[in-house]
Design a protein around this motif. Structure first.
Motif, mmCIF file in Angstrom:
data_model
loop_
_atom_site.group_PDB
_atom_site.id
_atom_site.type_symbol
_atom_site.label_atom_id
_atom_site.label_comp_id
_atom_site.label_asym_id
_atom_site.label_seq_id
_atom_site.Cartn_x
_atom_site.Cartn_y
_atom_site.Cartn_z
ATOM 1 N N LEU A 479 0.794 -1.311 -0.137
ATOM 2 C CA LEU A 479 -0.129 0.096 0.076
ATOM 3 C C LEU A 479 0.764 1.383 0.082
ATOM 4 C CD1 LEU A 479 -2.781 -1.046 2.463
ATOM 5 C CD2 LEU A 479 -3.126 -0.297 0.103
ATOM 6 N N LYS A 480 2.008 1.274 0.655
ATOM 7 C CA LYS A 480 2.807 2.452 0.840
ATOM 8 C C LYS A 480 2.967 3.164 -0.552
ATOM 9 C CE LYS A 480 6.951 4.193 3.516
ATOM 10 N NZ LYS A 480 5.705 5.364 3.508
ATOM 11 N N GLY A 481 2.861 4.404 -0.378
ATOM 12 C CA GLY A 481 2.959 5.296 -1.715
ATOM 13 C C GLY A 481 2.008 5.258 -2.698
ATOM 14 N N THR A 482 0.901 4.463 -2.316
ATOM 15 C CA THR A 482 -0.304 4.502 -3.345
ATOM 16 C C THR A 482 -1.353 5.391 -2.854
ATOM 17 O OG1 THR A 482 -1.366 2.687 -2.289
ATOM 18 C CG2 THR A 482 0.089 2.115 -3.906
ATOM 19 N N PRO A 483 -2.360 5.815 -3.848
ATOM 20 C CA PRO A 483 -3.279 6.492 -3.181
ATOM 21 C C PRO A 483 -4.318 5.724 -2.383
ATOM 22 C CG PRO A 483 -3.730 6.066 -5.523
ATOM 23 C CD PRO A 483 -2.223 5.914 -5.215
ATOM 24 N N CYS A 484 -4.231 4.544 -2.442
ATOM 25 C CA CYS A 484 -4.886 3.596 -1.621
ATOM 26 C C CYS A 484 -4.611 3.463 -0.148
ATOM 27 C CB CYS A 484 -4.928 1.954 -2.058
ATOM 28 S SG CYS A 484 -5.594 1.870 -3.761
ATOM 29 N N GLU A 485 -3.353 3.944 0.064
ATOM 30 C CA GLU A 485 -2.836 4.185 1.491
ATOM 31 C C GLU A 485 -3.796 5.438 2.187
ATOM 32 O OE1 GLU A 485 0.849 5.527 1.734
ATOM 33 O OE2 GLU A 485 1.259 4.565 3.794
ATOM 34 N N ASN A 486 -4.056 6.202 1.411
ATOM 35 C CA ASN A 486 -4.696 7.420 1.931
ATOM 36 C C ASN A 486 -6.239 7.056 2.047
ATOM 37 O OD1 ASN A 486 -2.554 9.082 1.826
ATOM 38 N ND2 ASN A 486 -3.231 10.404 0.444
ATOM 39 N N VAL A 487 -6.612 5.928 1.565
ATOM 40 C CA VAL A 487 -7.964 5.632 1.474
ATOM 41 C C VAL A 487 -8.276 4.560 2.778
ATOM 42 C CG1 VAL A 487 -9.973 4.520 0.413
ATOM 43 C CG2 VAL A 487 -8.354 5.973 -0.978
ATOM 44 N N VAL A 488 -7.314 3.602 2.843
ATOM 45 C CA VAL A 488 -7.352 2.757 3.924
ATOM 46 C C VAL A 488 -7.613 3.161 5.261
ATOM 47 C CG1 VAL A 488 -6.626 0.598 5.026
ATOM 48 C CG2 VAL A 488 -6.593 0.740 2.388
ATOM 49 N N GLY A 489 -8.580 2.815 5.833
ATOM 50 C CA GLY A 489 -8.881 3.324 7.302
ATOM 51 C C GLY A 489 -9.186 4.780 7.390
ATOM 52 N N ARG A 490 -9.370 5.437 6.502
ATOM 53 C CA ARG A 490 -9.553 7.040 6.317
ATOM 54 C C ARG A 490 -10.806 7.272 5.972
ATOM 55 N NH1 ARG A 490 -3.188 8.737 5.345
ATOM 56 N NH2 ARG A 490 -2.396 7.271 6.965
ATOM 57 N N GLN A 491 -10.634 7.756 4.673
ATOM 58 C CA GLN A 491 -11.897 8.512 4.378
ATOM 59 C C GLN A 491 -12.003 8.344 2.636
ATOM 60 O OE1 GLN A 491 -10.217 11.666 5.789
ATOM 61 N NE2 GLN A 491 -8.919 11.308 3.765
ATOM 62 N N LEU A 492 -12.904 8.629 2.139
ATOM 63 C CA LEU A 492 -13.154 8.381 0.625
ATOM 64 C C LEU A 492 -12.417 9.559 0.085
ATOM 65 C CD1 LEU A 492 -15.720 8.109 -1.485
ATOM 66 C CD2 LEU A 492 -15.920 10.319 -1.557
ATOM 67 N N CYS A 493 -11.624 9.194 -1.004
ATOM 68 C CA CYS A 493 -10.568 10.233 -1.641
ATOM 69 C C CYS A 493 -10.794 10.060 -3.213
ATOM 70 C CB CYS A 493 -9.135 9.836 -1.424
ATOM 71 S SG CYS A 493 -8.530 9.856 0.207
#
Lengths: 982, 124
Positions: A479-493
């Motif tokens: 996940l590191k460095g992917t936009p998915c990293e910002n999504v997981v466990g956080r919010q809709l991006c």
């Protein structure tokens, strides 16, 4: 305002001053002229007042105005007569100076009466005509009196003023003072200014009257002053009335007028403003309404009663994709333009909303229609409402068709229906594939990813991967460095564009040539991140809002599916674990359903029963009977199923001729989630060895118990013995107590005896002393030959008597002292004295004996003041000295004393070269009745109490001590130490 | 010839004292009880009084107190004679107003000297 006021005042003052100056100058020219001018001026003022008052009497509220106005008019009438009759006028010949004076007095009386009347009547209602009549009568009467000669004389030529005239003036002054006083009392009825004016007027009148009492000549100075005062008085009254009655009220009236006018103007302005406002509002409202119609997110089309189009708003044109001209049938419509039914087929004109309303004569609501436009691929879906408007006759005059774009809503509906239907139909992985496919089709994106997080959360595993219309194999990525990293466990991006630039580390993005990205996190039921869904496209997003909404819709369902899949895996895993455990367990494990049928048996159980599980499954234990004990076993299972409570039993299983083996079997109730019994789990264990051990332990226990019993019995017998000896001990203690009591009794008896002994000794000694006194006294007298000479033999005998007497006496004295000390009855008596004197006294006593024995006496005694019991110290010292004398045959006796280094003690030493004391005697030297062993045969007389007493006295009375050093045969040294101050 | 008064109930003692005083040149008058002694003391105004403390009836202390409180002979020296056993009463003797005291047995040889010592203290 202030300036004009000041100017007015200034000009008033100037006017008054110039009038006064003019009048004065006129008096210089001719007094008569002056008088006439003054009087006429006052008369003119009074008449002016009268006319003013009379004509405005209806409007004048205040009585005092009318009273003063009317009254002063009448007073002026008399004053006019007075002026005309004044000396030198020659209008009434034959009257002389008496007439004007009489008239003057009459006028003043009337004036005074009027001024008194003002405050008196101020609270009353008095009719104008009444006032007029009253004054008319008064003036007529006074005039008649004067002219008929019935008025007292006031001025006699050659004599001057009469007493009447002077008294009258004073009387008038008094009346005026009364008027002033009354006015003051009633001042609340007047404005401050009016009050001051009237009061000043009265004061001026008083001054004028006083001036008139003083004059001797009608042309004199006093007369002049009086007239000036009168003028002033009239002027002030005029001012009072003018100010109060006219000027102020008129000012008031004009002010009110002005105000009314002002408010009128304001009202008019307001009215005009309101009209303008309303007009503007109406205009604005119209614009607003128009703009509402234009801007409302509802398309509106108006048709007439025949269905012809009248008007529409811009949104209608936009949704329909037509121009106004086309809509109004003024231009051609593309033949590819259609309304569509819900199923997508082309809608005939008869089914158009307006046609349906006109056909049914009733409103049409919630009608879903598609719009297929040649300029767009996509179908626009609208929800139509069509409302007819009727005229009074009930015919339709107008149809309002309104419709809203529900394309997106329809998309959502599709998604919902997908979730609802496909979710149930599809298995887990199939669901995700279907969902990915659906989302990809729906939004026309290149990629759809549905990820599940690995357990360490750093990695994601795709559950479905959609790429350009295809489902491709799953993959695992960091996940590191992917936009998915910002999504997981956080919010809709949402990254609508340029996502590659934002995440340069993510090479996959570059590989897939992704431009836009939208991702939504997935949460499990415990709010833990579980995965994500992401949409990616090579073009920038157009409709990310609806995509986000839709993703939110499906996210919950996807998360639930992920969670279910995950727990399925876990379940399967734990089931596998359990199975491994059961298969390899040395214990017997079996499960039975509610009907007691075998569900599971583990290999250990198979071994115990001696048959494979396959034979038993689906059957009750009894159905495959092998051994008798099985009946008990099955009954137990049934019992546990019935009671729902766990149970346990030991069972002996026959074992190929080896006498059977013990099994401990536990029955555990298994329940469903709702608590209903689902079966029985049986856990059995071979406990044959344990049983054996238990048996042994049991035997050991028995042995132990037996030994404990023996030992207990032993202990009990010991206990009895102990109790016996304890009792014996108690008896002994009692005996002891008795003995102690006896002893105590004996002791107290002994004490009594001791006391008796001491008392006996004391009284006995006293009784003995009396005869001894005579013996010593008389033998002394005889010895000294006071009664006559003695021969040597007599003298020698008498000496023996005296010596024996003295010895007996000292013996008695010592015995008394000892008994006193022993009974604690001796008391000390401290005195202050010089040790030097004390030693001298002691030495004096023994000197004679020392000289007789030819001994050397050395006394080395400093002066030192002591405070202690002198007598007892002397007694001690004497004792030592007499002992030294007694026991020294030759040589010397040394007496010396010195204080201790700290000055608290006194040391007195008596040293002799006598016989000394043997070591054995030294031990008992201070015991009572000790007699020393002398060297020779000579017995030295003594009581045997001396040193005992000395030591006792030193210790108990003098708080000191005594030391002795002696060499047997060569001498002794006694040292006593006493505190210098007791 | 100075007169001294000896108040003593013991005849032997009285005689011994009288010997000693007369030898020293005093005229001795005697009394055998406290009451008699008190009267004589007022009447004869002796140079000093030797007073036995242990008297029948009015004892020496009481007699001393009376003499001390009388107007006539209030300041006369009174020397007490006390038996050794009664020495615990020394303070009472001095409190009663005696000028001094000595204890029995009386040494006739030294008694006058002792009296003079006490008188010397009292008088100076």
């Amino acid at each position: 305002m202030v300036d004009s006021d000041r100017f007015e005042k200034l000009s008033n003052f100037g006017g008054i001053a110039s009038v006064a100056l003019g009048l004065y100058l006129s008096s210089r020219y001719s007094y008569l002229l002056f008088h006439s001018l003054v009087e006429i001026t006052t008369i003119a003022i009074a008449f002016a007042l009268f006319i003013l008052t009379w004509n405005t009497r209806e409007y004048l509220g205040d009585i005092f105005l009318r009273l003063l106005g009317i009254g002063y008019g009448f007073i002026a009438l008399i004053d006019l007569l007075h002026t005309l009759s004044y000396k030198g006028m020659n209008i009434f010949p034959g009257f002389g100076a008496n007439l004007p004076t009489q008239l003057w007095i009459a006028a003043r009386y009337l004036q005074a009466a009027t001024l008194i009347g003002v405050p008196l009547l101020v609270e009353r209602k008095v009719d104008n005509r009444g006032i007029f009549a009253g004054f008319g009568v008064a003036v007529t009467a006074l005039t008649v009196m004067v002219y008929s000669g019935n008025f007292p004389d006031c001025f006699i030529e050659g004599k001057g003023l009469t007493a009447f005239k002077i008294i009258s003036e004073y009387l008038i002054c008094a009346l005026l003072c009364v008027a002033l006083y009354l006015l003051f009392r009633q001042r609340r009825h007047f404005s401050g200014r009016t009050f001051r004016l009237i009061a000043s007027s009265i004061a001026c009148t008083i001054i004028s009257e006083l001036s008139f009492t003083a004059y001797v000549n009608v042309y004199g100075f006093a007369n002049l002053l009086g007239h000036f005062a009168k003028l002033a008085a009239f002027y002030l009254v005029y001012r009072a009335i003018l100010v109060t009655g006219f000027k102020d009220p008129f000012d008031l009236i004009f002010r009110e007028l002005k105000q009314a006018e002002e408010s009128l103007r304001q009202t008019q302005d307001k009215l005009e403003a309101t009209v303008a406002e309303r007009t503007a509002e109406l205009r604005a409202s119209e614009i607003k309404f128009r703009s509402l119609i234009d801007k409302v997110q509802t398309a509106i089309v108006l048709h007439d009663g025949q269905g012809l189009l009248i008007s529409c708003n811009p949104l209608a044109l936009e949704l329909l994709g037509l121009s106004a001209d086309q809509l109004l049938d003024k231009a051609l419509i593309d033949p590819d333009w259609h309304f569509l039914r819900q199923d997508g087929s082309v809608m005939p004109v008869t089914e158009y909303p307006v046609s349906r309303v006109l056909a049914t004569q009733s409103p049409l609501r919630g009608y879903v229609t598609g719009i297929s436009r040649p300029d767009q691929d996509k179908i626009i879906w609208v929800l139509v409402n069509a409302e007819p408007e009727y005229d009074e006759a009930g015919t339709i005059v107008q149809v309002i068709v309104s419709f809203v774009d529900i394309t997106e809503r329809k998309l959502m509906e599709d998604a919902l229906s997908f979730i609802a239907q496909r979710g149930w139909l599809a298995g887990a992985d199939n669901f995700f594939d279907a969902l990915a496919h659906f989302l990809g089709d729906c939004f026309e994106v290149d990629y759809v990813v549905i990820d599940e997080l690995d357990e360490d959360s750093d990695m994601a595993v795709t559950r479905a991967l959609y790429a350009k219309g295809e489902i491709v194999p799953n993959m695992r990525y960091a996940l590191k460095g992917t936009p998915c990293e910002n999504v997981v466990g956080r919010q809709l991006c949402v990254y609508s564009r340029g996502v590659q630039q934002l995440f340069p580390e993510d090479t996959l993005l570059a590989d897939m040539d992704v431009e836009s990205y939208i991702g939504i996190p997935l949460w499990d039921s415990l709010a833990q991140p579980i995965g994500l869904i992401a949409l990616m496209d090579s073009q920038p997003f157009q409709n990310e809002t609806s995509a986000a909404t839709l993703l939110q819709l499906v996210a919950t369902r996807a998360a639930a599916e992920l969670e279910r899949a995950r727990s399925d895996r876990i379940l399967r895993k734990s089931e596998q674990e359990f199975r491994t455990l059961a298969e390899n367990s040395p214990d017997n494990i079996a499960r039975y359903d509610v009907n007691c049928r075998t569900v599971y048996m583990n290999p250990a159980m198979e071994k115990t029963l001696g048959c494979p599980a396959s034979e038993k499954l689906g059957k009750t234990p009894l159905e495959v009977p092998r051994i008798n004990t099985v009946r008990v076993y099955q009954e137990k299972i049934s019992e546990v199923l019935a009671s729902g409570e766990a149970s346990e039993m030991d069972l002996v299983m026959p074992d190929q001729g080896q006498g059977g083996r013990y099994h401990n079997i536990r029955f555990v109730v298994e329940r469903q989630e709702d608590g209903a019994i689902s079966g029985v789990l049986v856990l059995g264990r071979d406990i044959t060895e344990r049983k054996q051990a238990e048996k042994e332990i049991h035997l050991l226990n028995q042995e132990l118990e037996r030994r404990v019993t023996e030992r207990t019995a032993e202990l009990e017998s010991r206990s009895v013995e102990l109790k016996d000896s304890q009792r014996a001990l108690m008896n002994m203690v009692e005996d002891l107590n008795e003995k102690t009591a006896e002893l105590e009794q004996a002791n107290s008896k002994l004490k009594e005896v001791d006391q008796l002994k001491s008392m006996f000794i004391a009284s006995m000694s006293h009784e003995l002393r009396t005869p001894l006194n005579s013996i010593i006294g008389f033998s002394s007298i005889l010895m000294n030959e006071w009664t006559g000479p003695l021969n040597p033999e007599q003298k020698e005998n008498l000496e023996a008597v005296l010596r024996s007497g003295k010895h007996l006496l000292s013996l008695i004295n010592d015995v008394i002292d000892v008994s006193k000390i022993e009974t604690g009855k001796i008391e000390s008596f401290a005195e202050t004295f010089d040790i030097h004197d004390l030693v001298r006294e002691a030495v004096e006593t023994v000197k004679k004996d020392i000289h007789q024995k030819r001994l050397e006496l050395v006394v080395n005694m400093p002066h030192q003041i002591l405070h202690t019991d002198r007598r007892r110290l002397l007694q001690c010292l004497l004792n030592l000295l007499s002992n030294a004398t007694k026991f020294t045959m030759e040589g010397s006796i040394d007496v010396s004393a010195e204080p201790s280094s700290d000055g608290s003690m006194m040391t007195i030493t008596v040293e002799d070269t006598g016989i000394g004391i043997s070591e054995e005697d030294l031990e008992n030297l201070f015991s009572p009745f000790v007699r020393l062993h002398a060297t020779g045969e000579t017995v030295i007389p003594g009581t045997g109490l001396g040193l005992y007493l000395t030591q006792k006295l030193l210790k108990d009375i003098l708080h000191g001590d005594i030391l002795v050093m002696s060499n047997y045969g060569t001498g002794s040294r006694f040292t006593i130490r006493v505190p210098i101050n007791v | 010839m100075r007169t001294v008064l000896v108040i003593e109930d013991n005849k032997d003692n009285l005689k011994i004292v009288t010997y000693a005083l007369q030898r020293a040149g005093y005229t001795v008058i005697t009394a055998k009880s406290g009451e008699e002694g008190f009267e004589l003391a007022l009447k004869e105004k002796p140079f000093f009084i030797l007073m036995d403390i242990n008297l029948p009836g009015m004892d020496g202390l009481e007699a001393t107190k009376r003499i001390r409180s009388s107007a006539v002979n209030g300041d006369i020296p009174i020397i007490a004679i006390t038996s050794y056993a009664m020495s615990g009463d020394r303070e009472r003797i001095m409190e009663a107003g005696c000028s001094g005291y000595f204890e029995k047995p009386i040494d006739p040889i030294s008694i006058v000297e002792q009296i003079h010592t006490i008188l010397g203290k009292t008088i100076t």
